[in-house]
Scaffold this motif. Structure first.
Motif: not given
Length: 406
Positions: A205-211, A359-370
């Motif tokens: 979420g929000r351009g980050r990934l935590v494992i 894909i997951l680190l993408n912070q573009s506007l179109w990625m948020r609703p997806i």
């Protein structure tokens, strides 16, 4: 011409080098394994082994020894989007049997391998030894130059010395690199009050990934995926600030536990991610395997799996070749066969690893609703991990690996 000191000299006692060294020694091949460190605990190492790496361990007859190595069995993966449950892939025992993924202690694993290999008089482990250069005779590699044991000549040099391979650098073989958009910060925190038993978690979420994954020694391994080159900014926050930053991306129960974590003894470690592949894995007298041949992205935890599979397949080919009166040309053809057989799987998994972060680190506007829609559709649903094509590839690999020598 120098007199041969051994049949095979392997640079690097990581999973690929240690397993290949054990298998060659067990088959009677005169083998020297060179490791630049005195022990295996000085650096962070990939710790996850999927069924694709576990099954070959049983095939080569070391399963009972492996199960004594410090490890945690992973029964499920819980995935979150914007701190809310997304999906939970399950490791179905009816599909994978005893080969559930394991988060292991790699230092313990490697010590077990070299201890077993050292039982053979035709095997020698040279610790605290660095390869400086390669020996050559015209177009062929004939050995290595070391810092503390002089020249070691051999019929075959195997470079298994990882992503910063000296053997690769000295060979002159070129590599093509994929540009990765991220780095990863690793940090181990105490598992007290954190309900994570046998579960790996991923927060997107929000351009980050935590494992997050449990370790055998009562800790949780945290991996914080960050924008490439941004660690300097995080380091200025200090360890406490890093933990506070991670709090922004995890679920509420985990957040409450991490808030009270004592950060005084925590030591963050940056892994600058690299993904590349040499144009050719071999030269006359030289073979590269593992990360020396193809540095794997940390996405999907494939490094140890691919290294194990490289080593077992290489041994399948090398043992018959080295135990017969094979000339240099025939041996080179054998090395080419190893590369050909492993290349398809490595290329496919590297391509799959490259897709996720973009894909997951993408912070573009179109990625948020997806992502928002995906979370609402998923809502923590459980399913068999092997039913998802991408996860199935990560779990089981692409090309079958079967131990054929014994």
């Amino acid at each position: 011409m120098r007199e041969k000191v051994c049949q095979v000299v392997i640079s690097g006692a990581g999973p690929a080098g240690a397993i290949l060294g054990l298998l060659l020694a067990r088959a009677g091949v005169e083998t020297k394994l060179i490791e630049r460190h005195e022990d295996f605990s000085r650096e962070f190492r990939g710790e996850l082994i999927w069924p694709s790496g576990l099954k070959p361990l049983k095939q080569i007859g070391i399963w009972e020894d492996f199960e004594k190595v410090g490890q945690v069995r992973i029964d499920q993966v819980k995935m979150f989007i914007n701190e809310k449950p997304f999906v939970s892939p399950q490791m179905d025992s009816s599909v994978i049997g005893e080969f559930r993924p394991r988060w292991i202690s790699q230092p313990h694993f490697l010590e077990m391998l070299v201890e077993k290999a050292s039982a053979y008089t035709n095997f020698e482990l040279l610790r605290s030894t660095r390869v400086r250069n390669l020996l050559r005779d015209e177009d062929s590699v004939t050995g290595v130059v070391t810092d503390s044991h002089g020249d070691i000549s051999a019929d075959l040099v195997v470079g298994a010395d990882g992503r910063s391979s000296i053997v690769r650098a000295r060979s002159g073989l070129s590599a093509k690199a994929d540009k990765l958009p991220m780095d990863i910060v690793w940090i181990k925190v105490p598992a007290d009050r954190m309900e994570i038993c046998n579960t790996m978690r991923m927060y997107v979420g929000r351009g980050r990934l935590v494992i997050m994954a449990p370790t055998f020694d009562g800790f949780v391994q945290l991996g914080f995926i960050i924008r490439k080159g941004s660690f300097k900014e995080l380091r200025q926050l200090g360890t406490e600030g890093l933990i506070k930053e991670i709090l922004n991306y995890v679920d509420a129960p985990t957040r409450e536990v991490l808030k009270t974590t004592d950060t005084d003894d925590l030591r963050p470690f940056l892994l600058s991610t690299v993904a590349d592949r040499v144009d050719s894995w071999c030269l006359p007298g030289l073979l590269l395997i593992g990360d020396a041949a193809h540095t794997m992205s940390p996405v999907g935890g494939q490094g140890v799996n691919i290294a194990i599979r490289d080593a077992v397949l290489a041994a399948n080919y090398l043992i018959p070749a080295l135990k017969t009166a094979t000339n240099a040309d025939t041996l080179y053809q054998t090395l080419q066969k190893i590369e050909t057989e492993r290349l398809e799987e490595v290329k496919l998994i590297q391509a799959q690893q490259a897709k996720g972060p973009r894909i997951l680190l993408n912070q573009s506007l179109w990625m948020r609703p997806i992502l928002l829609l995906a979370q609402k559709l998923g809502r923590g649903a459980k399913f068999d991990a092997a039913s998802d094509p991408s996860m199935k590839t990560m779990m089981f690999g692409v090309s079958p690996i079967k131990w054929t020598v014994e």
